[in-house]
Design a protein around this motif. Structure first.
Motif, mmCIF file in Angstrom:
data_model
loop_
_atom_site.group_PDB
_atom_site.id
_atom_site.type_symbol
_atom_site.label_atom_id
_atom_site.label_comp_id
_atom_site.label_asym_id
_atom_site.label_seq_id
_atom_site.Cartn_x
_atom_site.Cartn_y
_atom_site.Cartn_z
ATOM 1 N N UNK A 158 0.806 -1.217 0.000
ATOM 2 C CA UNK A 158 0.000 0.000 0.000
ATOM 3 C C UNK A 158 0.837 1.263 0.000
ATOM 4 N N UNK A 159 2.080 1.166 -0.490
ATOM 5 C CA UNK A 159 2.994 2.296 -0.457
ATOM 6 C C UNK A 159 3.034 3.084 -1.762
ATOM 7 N N UNK A 160 2.159 2.786 -2.685
ATOM 8 C CA UNK A 160 2.081 3.593 -3.904
ATOM 9 C C UNK A 160 1.181 4.793 -3.650
ATOM 10 N N UNK A 161 1.715 5.985 -3.860
ATOM 11 C CA UNK A 161 0.914 7.203 -3.744
ATOM 12 C C UNK A 161 0.689 7.854 -5.098
ATOM 13 N N UNK A 162 1.718 7.841 -5.916
ATOM 14 C CA UNK A 162 1.660 8.462 -7.236
ATOM 15 C C UNK A 162 2.381 7.562 -8.246
ATOM 16 N N UNK A 163 1.947 7.663 -9.496
ATOM 17 C CA UNK A 163 2.635 7.009 -10.600
ATOM 18 C C UNK A 163 3.203 8.098 -11.492
ATOM 19 N N UNK A 164 4.420 7.887 -11.958
ATOM 20 C CA UNK A 164 5.023 8.818 -12.902
ATOM 21 C C UNK A 164 5.439 8.100 -14.166
ATOM 22 N N UNK A 165 5.386 8.799 -15.283
ATOM 23 C CA UNK A 165 5.906 8.201 -16.513
ATOM 24 C C UNK A 165 7.428 8.282 -16.550
ATOM 25 N N UNK A 166 7.993 9.308 -15.903
ATOM 26 C CA UNK A 166 9.446 9.549 -15.966
ATOM 27 C C UNK A 166 9.904 9.498 -17.424
ATOM 28 N N UNK A 167 9.096 10.092 -18.278
ATOM 29 C CA UNK A 167 9.285 9.987 -19.724
ATOM 30 C C UNK A 167 10.470 10.833 -20.175
ATOM 31 N N UNK A 168 11.416 10.188 -20.879
ATOM 32 C CA UNK A 168 12.608 10.854 -21.380
ATOM 33 C C UNK A 168 12.677 10.886 -22.906
ATOM 34 N N UNK A 169 12.192 9.819 -23.556
ATOM 35 C CA UNK A 169 12.472 9.661 -24.983
ATOM 36 C C UNK A 169 11.484 8.682 -25.619
ATOM 37 N N UNK A 170 11.639 8.487 -26.928
ATOM 38 C CA UNK A 170 10.742 7.610 -27.672
ATOM 39 C C UNK A 170 10.847 6.167 -27.194
#
Length: 248
Positions: free
Chosen positions: A205-217
């Motif tokens: 239960x330690x997920x608070x947020x999701x990120x894409x951490x998107x850098x590139x294609x």
């Protein structure tokens, strides 16, 4: 769009969308860090985020002493150029920015000088070194909270020294340091051990947020494929029940 509006309407061969409308972690401002290198790449990534159901993009370029000493002034022309190009392409997204702050001496100075650029409501995205743990991390979190900030630790599942000492996850979460897990970690994009740790954090239960951490294609292609997979379809209700991105 509601979280599950798309869930039953899309064909199996089409990508599903992410269970939130706000991405709090991406590197899409061109030419400021190890993310997007030019406007063309940035627009491609912005369009991908929009396809995945993202309406609000909070770009978070790296801020580190060693590699990327970014400031609001130094990134402004790059950020403004991207906003102009988004408008030119009529892409329906709201773009703002903060930073992904490495917890180093420069960060401490910025905190003391009251120059940190926070997310909405004083949330702030922080990251550790990947090489070694920060000995005074808890003290820094305490100081941030004392100054009214709400710390979010970026991709805790990727720090090898915590993977081998999972008690630290519990200790950090118990002192109200929230966690942002990368969607690519859940999908296995950084290897099996990190994927296993990301799923362990979900189970705890330690997920608070999701990120894409998107850098590139390459990142966007990997996320695209995951969003089309049966594994994502199975995990989606769990993610949707936990994620809090849209409060920011």
């Amino acid at each position: 769009m509601k979280i599950f509006d798309f869930f039953f309407s899309k064909k199996e061969t089409e990508a599903f969308q992410l269970p939130f409308n706000t991405d709090i972690h991406s590197h899409i401002i061109p030419g400021v860090d190890d993310g997007s290198k030019n406007l063309e790449s940035s627009i491609f990534l912005v369009k991908k985020l929009r396809e995945w159901g993202i309406y609000n993009i909070i770009a978070t370029p790296h801020r580190t002493d060693i590699s990327f000493e970014n400031t609001p002034d130094s990134i402004k022309p790059h950020f403004d150029a991207l906003k102009k190009e988004i408008e030119k392409n009529s892409i329906d997204v709201n773009l703002t920015h903060s930073f992904e702050y490495r917890l180093d001496e420069g960060f401490i100075k910025l905190m003391e000088q009251k120059k940190l650029v926070a997310l909405k409501d004083n949330y702030i995205l922080i990251e550790n070194s990947f090489i070694q743990p920060l000995w005074n991390l808890k003290e820094i979190i305490f100081d941030l909270k004392l100054k009214g900030f709400k710390p979010i630790l970026a991709h805790p599942e990727r720090y090898g020294y915590y993977i081998n000492n999972k008690n630290m996850y519990t200790e950090l979460h118990n002192i109200e340091c929230e966690f942002q897990i990368n969607i690519m970690s859940i999908a296995g994009g950084y290897g099996k051990e990190i994927q296993k740790t990301a799923k362990w954090l979900l189970e705890k239960g330690y997920l608070d947020y999701i990120g894409t951490d998107l850098h590139n294609k390459s990142h966007s292609d990997f996320i695209d494929n995951y969003l089309k997979s049966s594994a994502y379809k199975k995990t989606l209700p769990i993610l949707a029940s936990m994620v809090k991105n849209d409060i920011i």
